[in-house]
Design a protein around this motif. Structure first.
Motif, short mmCIF file in Angstrom:
data_model
loop_
_atom_site.label_atom_id
_atom_site.label_comp_id
_atom_site.label_asym_id
_atom_site.label_seq_id
_atom_site.Cartn_x
_atom_site.Cartn_y
_atom_site.Cartn_z
N PHE A 150 -2.81 4.74 14.69
CA PHE A 150 -3.29 5.85 13.87
C PHE A 150 -2.18 6.37 12.94
O PHE A 150 -2.45 6.70 11.76
CB PHE A 150 -3.80 6.99 14.75
N LEU A 151 -0.96 6.44 13.44
CA LEU A 151 0.15 6.92 12.60
C LEU A 151 0.41 5.97 11.44
O LEU A 151 0.66 6.41 10.31
CB LEU A 151 1.41 7.09 13.44
N LEU A 152 0.38 4.67 11.70
CA LEU A 152 0.58 3.70 10.63
C LEU A 152 -0.53 3.79 9.59
O LEU A 152 -0.27 3.77 8.37
CB LEU A 152 0.66 2.29 11.21
N MET A 153 -1.77 3.89 10.04
CA MET A 153 -2.88 4.04 9.10
C MET A 153 -2.73 5.31 8.28
O MET A 153 -2.91 5.30 7.05
CB MET A 153 -4.22 4.07 9.86
N GLY A 154 -2.40 6.43 8.95
CA GLY A 154 -2.22 7.69 8.23
C GLY A 154 -1.10 7.61 7.22
O GLY A 154 -1.22 8.14 6.09
N SER A 155 0.00 6.94 7.56
CA SER A 155 1.11 6.78 6.62
C SER A 155 0.68 5.98 5.41
O SER A 155 1.09 6.26 4.27
CB SER A 155 2.29 6.09 7.32
N GLY A 156 -0.16 4.97 5.64
CA GLY A 156 -0.65 4.16 4.52
C GLY A 156 -1.50 4.96 3.56
O GLY A 156 -1.33 4.87 2.34
N PHE A 157 -2.41 5.79 4.09
CA PHE A 157 -3.24 6.61 3.21
C PHE A 157 -2.41 7.67 2.50
O PHE A 157 -2.67 8.02 1.35
CB PHE A 157 -4.38 7.23 4.00
N ALA A 158 -1.40 8.21 3.19
CA ALA A 158 -0.52 9.18 2.55
C ALA A 158 0.24 8.53 1.39
O ALA A 158 0.43 9.15 0.33
CB ALA A 158 0.46 9.75 3.56
N ALA A 159 0.66 7.28 1.56
CA ALA A 159 1.35 6.57 0.48
C ALA A 159 0.42 6.37 -0.71
O ALA A 159 0.82 6.56 -1.88
CB ALA A 159 1.86 5.22 0.98
N LEU A 160 -0.83 6.01 -0.45
CA LEU A 160 -1.79 5.82 -1.54
C LEU A 160 -2.03 7.12 -2.29
O LEU A 160 -2.22 7.12 -3.51
CB LEU A 160 -3.11 5.28 -0.98
N GLY A 161 -2.05 8.24 -1.56
CA GLY A 161 -2.28 9.52 -2.21
C GLY A 161 -1.07 10.06 -2.95
O GLY A 161 -1.20 10.97 -3.77
N THR A 162 0.11 9.50 -2.68
CA THR A 162 1.34 10.01 -3.30
C THR A 162 1.42 9.65 -4.77
O THR A 162 1.67 10.50 -5.64
CB THR A 162 2.57 9.46 -2.56
N GLU A 163 1.20 8.38 -5.09
CA GLU A 163 1.31 7.94 -6.49
C GLU A 163 0.60 6.61 -6.66
O GLU A 163 0.67 5.73 -5.80
CB GLU A 163 2.77 7.79 -6.91
N ALA A 164 -0.11 6.45 -7.79
CA ALA A 164 -0.80 5.20 -8.09
C ALA A 164 0.18 4.25 -8.78
O ALA A 164 0.16 4.05 -9.99
CB ALA A 164 -2.01 5.45 -8.97
N ALA A 165 1.09 3.69 -7.99
CA ALA A 165 2.07 2.73 -8.49
C ALA A 165 2.12 1.57 -7.50
O ALA A 165 1.81 1.73 -6.32
CB ALA A 165 3.45 3.38 -8.62
N TRP A 166 2.54 0.40 -7.99
CA TRP A 166 2.48 -0.80 -7.16
C TRP A 166 3.15 -0.65 -5.80
O TRP A 166 2.58 -1.08 -4.79
CB TRP A 166 3.08 -1.99 -7.92
N PRO A 167 4.36 -0.09 -5.71
CA PRO A 167 4.99 0.02 -4.38
C PRO A 167 4.14 0.82 -3.39
O PRO A 167 4.07 0.48 -2.20
CB PRO A 167 6.32 0.72 -4.67
N PHE A 168 3.49 1.89 -3.88
CA PHE A 168 2.67 2.71 -2.99
C PHE A 168 1.34 2.03 -2.68
O PHE A 168 0.81 2.17 -1.56
CB PHE A 168 2.43 4.08 -3.63
N VAL A 169 0.78 1.30 -3.65
CA VAL A 169 -0.49 0.61 -3.42
C VAL A 169 -0.31 -0.51 -2.39
O VAL A 169 -1.05 -0.58 -1.40
CB VAL A 169 -1.05 0.05 -4.74
N ILE A 170 0.67 -1.37 -2.64
CA ILE A 170 0.89 -2.49 -1.72
C ILE A 170 1.41 -2.00 -0.36
O ILE A 170 0.92 -2.43 0.69
CB ILE A 170 1.87 -3.50 -2.35
N GLY A 171 2.38 -1.08 -0.40
CA GLY A 171 2.91 -0.56 0.86
C GLY A 171 1.87 0.21 1.65
O GLY A 171 1.77 0.06 2.87
N GLY A 172 1.07 1.02 0.96
CA GLY A 172 0.03 1.78 1.65
C GLY A 172 -1.01 0.87 2.26
O GLY A 172 -1.42 1.06 3.42
#
Length: 407
Positions: A293-315
């Motif tokens: 759950f923590l990993l999934m939550g971190s991924g969605f938080a990354a997607l919500g942070t910025e629409a840029a490739w590092p956040f999209v792929i990392g999220g």
């Protein structure tokens, strides 16, 4: 029937039953994903059908609707008549109904075949999960669940790529991919024979040692597992159902960017799933839930942070990694809360929950996205998943204390 010690000594990848059940699990993702690349060309091939635009889009989700309705009944049938026969019948129906779109004359009849495909998926998934509970136990079952999640991710990636190639040749060719599971039938006969003696004992309420299985109040915990599964799948399904629109809104080429994002999700999930047994054995099932759950939550938080490739792929990779821990944990927990003679029923509950989560995800979450935007919904999802992680940790801490007090 092979004795339990020989089963434990045989590696999963050398066990015919394990191979058959692992490959059967891929039917779940094959059912919906295989024809997706062919939809635009399929719509164009029916220019005189005024409802073509709507019907072709519904072809992908139609099996999920039938699974939701049929899976509980399939679970009861698995407990009553045996998991092996239900699995074989389901695979046969899967091959026939899935491939029917290659030759049916119109979209309405193709839609009917897709609804029938959902019946086949309900039969195969409930029987498959129950058979895993019947044939594997302890660390071997945990190892199987991790391998299963990895195989589903990897084969899902392969199915979409292969179907995309076939769709470029003809929009009807991807339907022929559904005939491939028929090749599993010889292995499934082995599974049915191995399960026959053990399955008959379970349905009579008798354990492997001949002792009567004590009745337990399994329905409430099974329903709770189903509810949590449904909510988790609903949140996870933000990725395949909403990621293309998120990327398009932020100036990406939605087709190629979605392929990259979902590719990162599936490939990362497939690799991480191989560590599931090692992780769950070391930290326990409750902590494995929390980590996922923590990993999934971190991924969605990354997607919500910025629409840029590092956040999209990392999220996307983080969401895939987290879900590869959560999904097999749900299946293990479901098998733990039900007695052997009710494994088919609890498998039906969890199967229904998974597909219901897929169905309601766009219906429930799209209005929130339209009102508040993608970033707030992604952050809200992250907070919700963090709450699930905290609850899992608390459950893991409190459960031993309750057992000590009860003792």
């Amino acid at each position: 029937m092979p004795n339990s010690s020989s089963l434990k000594e045989r590696p999963l990848w050398l066990d015919a039953a394990a191979i058959a059940l692992l490959l059967t699990a891929t039917l779940k993702i094959m059912a919906n994903a295989t024809i997706s690349p062919a939809l635009p060309a399929l719509e164009a091939s029916f220019p005189n059908d005024p409802g073509a635009a709507y019907l072709t889009r519904f072809l992908v989700s139609a099996p999920s609707l039938t699974v939701v309705l049929v899976a509980p009944l399939a679970g009861l049938a698995a407990d009553r008549f045996g998991r092996g026969p239900l699995l074989i019948a389901g695979v046969l129906l899967f091959a026939l109904s899935g491939s029917a779109g290659a030759w049916l004359p119109d979209l309405v009849s193709i839609l009917g075949s897709r609804l029938l495909l959902g019946v086949a998926v309900a039969m195969t998934m409930t029987a498959q999960v129950a058979l895993v509970g019947d044939l594997f136990a302890g660390p071997r079952r945990s190892a199987f669940m991790g391998w299963q999640t990895a195989v589903i991710n990897i084969f899902g990636f392969m199915f979409i790529g292969f179907a995309g190639y076939l769709a470029g040749l003809s929009p009807r060719l991807p339907f022929l991919v559904y005939t491939l599971p028929a090749l599993l039938l010889p292995l499934l006969i082995v599974v049915a024979r191995r399960e026959e003696g053990r399955g008959q004992a379970a349905r009579k309420g008798v354990g492997d040692d001949g002792a009567s299985l004590a009745p337990v109040n399994w329905l409430k915990p099974a329903a709770f597992v189903g509810l949590l599964t449904m909510v988790t799948v609903m949140l996870f399904f933000l990725m395949p159902s909403q990621l293309p629109y998120y990327l398009h809104e932020n100036g990406f080429d939605s087709a190629s960017a979605t392929a990259v994002g979902l590719g990162a999700l599936t490939l990362t999930g497939g690799v991480v799933a191989l560590t599931f047994k090692r992780v769950s054995d070391r930290i326990g099932l409750a902590a494995t839930f929390a980590l996922g759950f923590l990993l999934m939550g971190s991924g969605f938080a990354a997607l919500g942070t910025e629409a840029a490739w590092p956040f999209v792929i990392g999220g996307a990779a983080l969401v895939g990694a987290g879900y590869s821990f959560v999904q097999p944990s749900f299946l293990l927990l479901a098998l733990q809360v039900a007695p052997a003679e009710r494994r088919g029923s609890v498998s039906g509950i969890v199967t229904t929950a998974m597909f219901l989560g897929q169905v309601i995800s766009p219906l429930l979450l799209t209005p929130f996205i339209q009102t508040f935007g993608f970033a707030p919904v992604y952050f809200g999802t992250a907070v919700c998943l963090a709450g699930f992680a905290g609850t899992a940790v608390a459950a893991g801490v409190l459960s031993p204390l309750r057992e000590k007090l009860a003792g």
